[in-house]
Scaffold this motif. Structure first.
Motif, PDB file in Angstrom:
ATOM      1  N   HIS A  51       0.822  -1.216   0.000  1.00 28.85           N
ATOM      2  CA  HIS A  51       0.000   0.000   0.000  1.00 28.85           C
ATOM      3  C   HIS A  51       0.855   1.265   0.000  1.00 28.85           C
ATOM      4  O   HIS A  51       0.651   2.172  -0.815  1.00 28.85           O
ATOM      5  CB  HIS A  51      -0.930  -0.009   1.213  1.00 28.85           C
ATOM      6  CG  HIS A  51      -1.693   1.263   1.406  1.00 28.85           C
ATOM      7  ND1 HIS A  51      -2.728   1.640   0.573  1.00 28.85           N
ATOM      8  CD2 HIS A  51      -1.557   2.259   2.326  1.00 28.85           C
ATOM      9  CE1 HIS A  51      -3.207   2.805   0.976  1.00 28.85           C
ATOM     10  NE2 HIS A  51      -2.525   3.203   2.028  1.00 28.85           N
ATOM     11  N   ALA A 201      -2.021  -4.807  19.128  1.00 29.03           N
ATOM     12  CA  ALA A 201      -2.153  -4.412  17.723  1.00 29.03           C
ATOM     13  C   ALA A 201      -0.875  -3.716  17.249  1.00 29.03           C
ATOM     14  O   ALA A 201      -0.220  -3.032  18.035  1.00 29.03           O
ATOM     15  CB  ALA A 201      -3.349  -3.484  17.573  1.00 29.03           C
ATOM     16  N   PRO A 202      -0.528  -3.852  15.962  1.00 24.39           N
ATOM     17  CA  PRO A 202      -1.163  -4.733  14.983  1.00 24.39           C
ATOM     18  C   PRO A 202      -0.794  -6.188  15.253  1.00 24.39           C
ATOM     19  O   PRO A 202       0.276  -6.472  15.781  1.00 24.39           O
ATOM     20  CB  PRO A 202      -0.571  -4.249  13.649  1.00 24.39           C
ATOM     21  CG  PRO A 202       0.771  -3.712  14.018  1.00 24.39           C
ATOM     22  CD  PRO A 202       0.605  -3.088  15.371  1.00 24.39           C
ATOM     23  N   TYR A 253      -2.535  -8.968   7.924  1.00 24.64           N
ATOM     24  CA  TYR A 253      -2.505  -8.849   9.381  1.00 24.64           C
ATOM     25  C   TYR A 253      -3.690  -8.015   9.825  1.00 24.64           C
ATOM     26  O   TYR A 253      -4.392  -7.414   9.010  1.00 24.64           O
ATOM     27  CB  TYR A 253      -1.193  -8.231   9.887  1.00 24.64           C
ATOM     28  CG  TYR A 253      -0.916  -6.811   9.420  1.00 24.64           C
ATOM     29  CD1 TYR A 253      -1.404  -5.705  10.113  1.00 24.64           C
ATOM     30  CD2 TYR A 253      -0.132  -6.574   8.294  1.00 24.64           C
ATOM     31  CE1 TYR A 253      -1.144  -4.405   9.693  1.00 24.64           C
ATOM     32  CE2 TYR A 253       0.139  -5.279   7.864  1.00 24.64           C
ATOM     33  CZ  TYR A 253      -0.370  -4.201   8.564  1.00 24.64           C
ATOM     34  OH  TYR A 253      -0.108  -2.920   8.144  1.00 24.64           O
ATOM     35  N   SER A 254      -3.924  -7.981  11.137  1.00 20.24           N
ATOM     36  CA  SER A 254      -5.013  -7.193  11.706  1.00 20.24           C
ATOM     37  C   SER A 254      -4.447  -5.900  12.264  1.00 20.24           C
ATOM     38  O   SER A 254      -3.438  -5.906  12.976  1.00 20.24           O
ATOM     39  CB  SER A 254      -5.714  -7.977  12.822  1.00 20.24           C
ATOM     40  OG  SER A 254      -6.682  -7.178  13.472  1.00 20.24           O
ATOM     41  N   THR A 255      -5.116  -4.788  11.970  1.00 16.39           N
ATOM     42  CA  THR A 255      -4.661  -3.495  12.475  1.00 16.39           C
ATOM     43  C   THR A 255      -5.072  -3.277  13.928  1.00 16.39           C
ATOM     44  O   THR A 255      -4.584  -2.346  14.569  1.00 16.39           O
ATOM     45  CB  THR A 255      -5.230  -2.350  11.619  1.00 16.39           C
ATOM     46  OG1 THR A 255      -6.663  -2.370  11.702  1.00 16.39           O
ATOM     47  CG2 THR A 255      -4.803  -2.498  10.167  1.00 16.39           C
ATOM     48  N   ASP A 256      -5.974  -4.116  14.432  1.00 15.79           N
ATOM     49  CA  ASP A 256      -6.466  -3.975  15.801  1.00 15.79           C
ATOM     50  C   ASP A 256      -6.246  -5.276  16.547  1.00 15.79           C
ATOM     51  O   ASP A 256      -5.861  -6.294  15.976  1.00 15.79           O
ATOM     52  CB  ASP A 256      -7.953  -3.604  15.802  1.00 15.79           C
ATOM     53  CG  ASP A 256      -8.776  -4.637  15.052  1.00 15.79           C
ATOM     54  OD1 ASP A 256      -9.061  -5.702  15.627  1.00 15.79           O
ATOM     55  OD2 ASP A 256      -9.103  -4.396  13.871  1.00 15.79           O
ATOM     56  N   PRO A 262      -8.452  -5.705   8.842  1.00 15.69           N
ATOM     57  CA  PRO A 262      -7.146  -6.174   8.379  1.00 15.69           C
ATOM     58  C   PRO A 262      -6.437  -5.153   7.508  1.00 15.69           C
ATOM     59  O   PRO A 262      -7.034  -4.159   7.067  1.00 15.69           O
ATOM     60  CB  PRO A 262      -7.517  -7.397   7.541  1.00 15.69           C
ATOM     61  CG  PRO A 262      -8.825  -7.005   6.911  1.00 15.69           C
ATOM     62  CD  PRO A 262      -9.538  -6.175   7.966  1.00 15.69           C
ATOM     63  N   HIS A 263      -5.158  -5.398   7.268  1.00 11.18           N
ATOM     64  CA  HIS A 263      -4.511  -4.853   6.076  1.00 11.18           C
ATOM     65  C   HIS A 263      -4.852  -5.865   4.991  1.00 11.18           C
ATOM     66  O   HIS A 263      -4.546  -7.044   5.111  1.00 11.18           O
ATOM     67  CB  HIS A 263      -3.006  -4.731   6.279  1.00 11.18           C
ATOM     68  CG  HIS A 263      -2.300  -4.202   5.070  1.00 11.18           C
ATOM     69  ND1 HIS A 263      -2.765  -3.129   4.348  1.00 11.18           N
ATOM     70  CD2 HIS A 263      -1.188  -4.610   4.441  1.00 11.18           C
ATOM     71  CE1 HIS A 263      -1.952  -2.894   3.338  1.00 11.18           C
ATOM     72  NE2 HIS A 263      -0.987  -3.782   3.364  1.00 11.18           N
ATOM     73  N   GLU A 324      -7.848   1.394  -0.174  1.00  3.99           N
ATOM     74  CA  GLU A 324      -7.609   0.125   0.500  1.00  3.99           C
ATOM     75  C   GLU A 324      -8.919  -0.435   1.043  1.00  3.99           C
ATOM     76  O   GLU A 324      -9.712   0.266   1.671  1.00  3.99           O
ATOM     77  CB  GLU A 324      -6.615   0.284   1.653  1.00  3.99           C
ATOM     78  CG  GLU A 324      -6.335  -1.047   2.336  1.00  3.99           C
ATOM     79  CD  GLU A 324      -5.259  -0.987   3.408  1.00  3.99           C
ATOM     80  OE1 GLU A 324      -4.908  -2.053   3.926  1.00  3.99           O
ATOM     81  OE2 GLU A 324      -4.789   0.124   3.713  1.00  3.99           O
ATOM     82  N   GLU A 360     -12.725   2.550   9.071  1.00  2.30           N
ATOM     83  CA  GLU A 360     -12.320   3.940   8.901  1.00  2.30           C
ATOM     84  C   GLU A 360     -13.552   4.847   8.942  1.00  2.30           C
ATOM     85  O   GLU A 360     -14.382   4.728   9.824  1.00  2.30           O
ATOM     86  CB  GLU A 360     -11.500   4.085   7.604  1.00  2.30           C
ATOM     87  CG  GLU A 360     -10.206   3.267   7.656  1.00  2.30           C
ATOM     88  CD  GLU A 360      -9.366   3.365   6.409  1.00  2.30           C
ATOM     89  OE1 GLU A 360      -9.875   3.790   5.354  1.00  2.30           O
ATOM     90  OE2 GLU A 360      -8.171   3.016   6.485  1.00  2.30           O
TER      91      GLU A 360
END
Length: 669
Positions: A51, A201-202, A253-256, A262-263, A324, A360
């Motif tokens: 990204h 996180a992440p 992966y998870s952002t939280d 996820p990303h 994204e 978001e």
């Protein structure tokens, strides 16, 4: 007007082909020009589904003024890290030593002989938060190179010396079962008891640590609750947004901390390894909640990632239409439009689709299934939503085949097929292995790393050989045929010849002779993928156990002796090597099944042996009176048919079980 990258096959390099930057691909031409013109070299590294690589391209590399500055002051090389992990490894370690952190995009400035002296990751287009703009960085580097050349050369020499230095370790004890137990204690110290997984996180589903926990459980050296927590974590992951609830497969992966947002990129290497983790966890626990993520991930692999030539594509992007996650998220109205009001509202409640959204500020939600059970109830609804989603503009797929990543996918498919009784999955793994053995090599010889657009290229690295070796052993264990074991011996011989230095006991990441590299790198630590040396040791240990090849045992012992002090002291740094050393010390198991290979009784005994033994243990079907040449003679001593019927023995070291004619008679010694 396109630059030099237009002729490349890499999706990442082609993304930059129309930048106004005068990019070079990695090779002699760029370095020769840098030496001729006495200019610093920018080595800019990324990958197609990155990204922030896309962001920096839009902000800086597509900007005419920044590009003009780059073209005047530096020689610019663009590198696909997935094609050239050796280049990435050298300069990533350098930037980590310089700045204390790393990531992609990676932008390293080097002297004309390749020595790094200044670098970073993402640079903004304008100065912000005390970070210089990329244009300012280019100007500063050029000025320093012209006006302070002596200091630049001194800094570059110091960085290069640090890259070649090995850490001083005073603890001489080699790693073994105790090191694996310590590793699991360190992993479990970070266990998130509420949401599953490890740390805050992440959150990454780091497969190498998960496999270490499973190996420790198999060997009886894990904490009592380690396997339980691992199973809890795997279920939480599969029900969270990190798993694609409609299409299958895990995001990066998870952002939280909740595995919710996820990303969104999907990597082949993550999913191949996680298939193996879920399959082995199911083998050890029998927990049905660990079966459906495997089923849906395999379906995604075959539907979206299978190359018609037989391999698997590398990745799918996080972005679509410039945003994204846009492809994956839903509003309540979009769900109702597909499912109708009543079922739509029920599905929204079950899968966390909220009126305000959870992603978001989009007003849309990532799907996650928090309810225990009930998943089959929504199978038809998910199928309808998947079909509706297919009409959206999808993220780009990087259609290159990467040898090592295909190896991870083969291993995952082979073990999953064996554990879940799905011969079609094993056949799918065999198809990918045949692709590698024919399109990327000559039966395992002269292995190449990349296949894309009908072209195979780039001599393979240590991770490619190690992953292919493991894939072939896993296929043989799953019953795909002895020819895969024979190919494994070829690959092991090539690995030993090309990468092992007997004098130092060292495995290098690259074969020798590449003049474009400033140094010959050794294997890195474990990360998203296993350490190449650790994986090599693990797979060579398996092969040596089955075949008795002394030269393979010697390589295994030499590398463990060399890397062992670091692994003993800091097992989290090298979990795959620690796992290999522990399995070596415990002695790997071998099941010998005597009987005609096409006899259902023989196959039944072999299937039972595969469920009893760990994934690194071997299962060999031997036709009575015609043992294969590769099998160590010690495994056949005293082995004979009982009652004239197919007979199985399970051995570990020199201890074997009683002969068994029925699957339910077979037991560990």
């Amino acid at each position: 007007m396109a630059n030099r990258l237009a002729a490349e096959t890499s999706a990442y390099l082609r993304q930059h082909a129309h930048n106004p930057v005068d990019w070079y691909p990695w090779g002699d031409e760029a370095w020769e020009r840098a030496r001729r013109e006495s200019k610093p070299v920018l080595v800019s590294i990324g990958y197609s589904s990155c990204h922030w690589c896309h962001v920096m391209e839009r902000e800086s590399f597509e900007d005419p003024n920044t590009a003009r500055l780059m073209n005047d002051l530096v020689i610019a090389i663009k590198v696909d890290r997935e094609e050239r992990p050796d280049v990435d490894q050298i300069y990533m370690e350098a930037v980590q030593r310089m700045t204390g952190s790393g990531g992609w995009p990676l932008n390293m400035f080097c002297t004309p002989d390749g020595r790094p002296f200044m670098g970073g990751t993402y640079f903004p287009p304008r100065r912000m938060h005390n970070r210089p703009s990329f244009a300012e960085v280019v100007l500063a580097v050029s000025r320093a190179f012209k006006e302070q050349r002596e200091e630049v050369d001194k800094a570059a020499a110091e960085v290069l010396a640090s890259l070649g230095a090995r850490p001083e370790v005073t603890q001489p004890d080699p790693p073994g079962k105790e090191s694996l137990a310590l590793l699991v204690r360190q992993v479990m110290a970070r266990a998130d008891r509420r949401h599953g997984g490890f740390g805050a996180a992440p959150k990454f589903p780091t497969a190498t640590n998960l496999e270490a926990v499973l190996a420790a459980s198999q060997l009886g050296v894990a904490r009592g609750d380690a396997l339980e927590h691992l199973g809890f974590s795997l279920e939480k992951m599969a029900r969270g947004g990190i798993f694609d609830q409609l299409g299958g497969g895990f995001h990066r992966y998870s952002t939280d901390e909740r595995w919710l947002v996820p990303h969104f990129e999907k990597m082949l290497y993550d999913n191949g390894q996680l298939l193996r983790v879920y399959a082995e966890a199911f083998r050890q626990t029998g927990d049905a909640k660990l079966a459906w993520p495997v089923e849906e991930t395999v379906a995604w692999l075959e539907r979206e990632m299978r190359d018609p030539a037989g391999g698997f594509y590398a990745s799918q992007d996080a972005d679509s239409e410039g945003e994204e996650g846009r492809f994956f998220v839903w509003s309540p109205d979009e769900i109702r439009a597909v499912l109708g009001p009543e079922l739509g509202d029920e599905f929204c409640a079950a899968y966390g689709v909220e009126p305000g959204g959870n992603f978001e500020h989009s007003g849309k939600s990532v799907l996650s299934h928090g309810l225990a059970g009930e998943r089959p109830r929504y199978a038809e609804a998910r199928a309808k939503l998947l079909q509706a989603r297919a009409a959206r503009i999808p993220p780009a797929t990087d259609r290159k085949n990467v040898c090592s990543w295909i190896g991870y996918a083969i291993s995952g498919l082979a073990l999953a097929g064996s554990v879940h009784g799905r011969p079609e999955w094993i056949a799918g793994a065999a198809r990918a292995a045949d692709f590698v053995l024919t399109r990327l090599s000559q039966g395992g010889r002269e292995l190449l790393r990349i296949y894309e657009a009908g072209e195979a290229k780039i001599p393979a690295f240590l991770d490619d050989y190690a992953a292919l070796l493991g894939a072939l052993l896993d296929l043989h264990r799953a019953g795909a045929g002895d020819r895969y074991l024979e190919s494994a011996l070829v690959v092991a011989g090539e690995l030993r010849t090309r990468f092992f230095e007997a004098r130092s006991g060292e495995l290098f990441f690259t074969p020798g002779g590449d003049r474009t590299l400033v140094m010959r790198p050794t294997s890195d630590s474990d990360g998203a993928t296993p350490s190449a040396s650790g994986l090599s040791v693990l797979e060579l240990c398996r092969l040596a156990s089955l075949t008795g090849r002394a030269e393979l045992r010697e390589l295994v012992d030499a590398v463990i002796a060399r890397e062992g002090p670091v692994a003993s002291r800091a097992p989290l740094y090298l979990p795959t090597l620690v796992r290999a050393a522990a399995l070596r010390d415990a002695e790997l198991g071998v099941a010998i099944v005597l009987g005609p290979p096409d006899d259902p009784r023989t196959q039944g005994l072999a299937a039972r042996a595969r469920m009893l033994l760990g994934p690194e243990d071997a299962v060999a079907i031997v036709t009575p009176g015609a043992p294969p040449a590769w099998l160590a003679a010690e495994w056949l001593e005293g082995r004979e048919l009982r009652n004239g019927a197919p007979t199985a023995y399970v051995c570990r070291g020199r201890v074997c079980s009683l002969p068994a004619n029925q699957p339910d008679e077979l037991a560990l010694p």
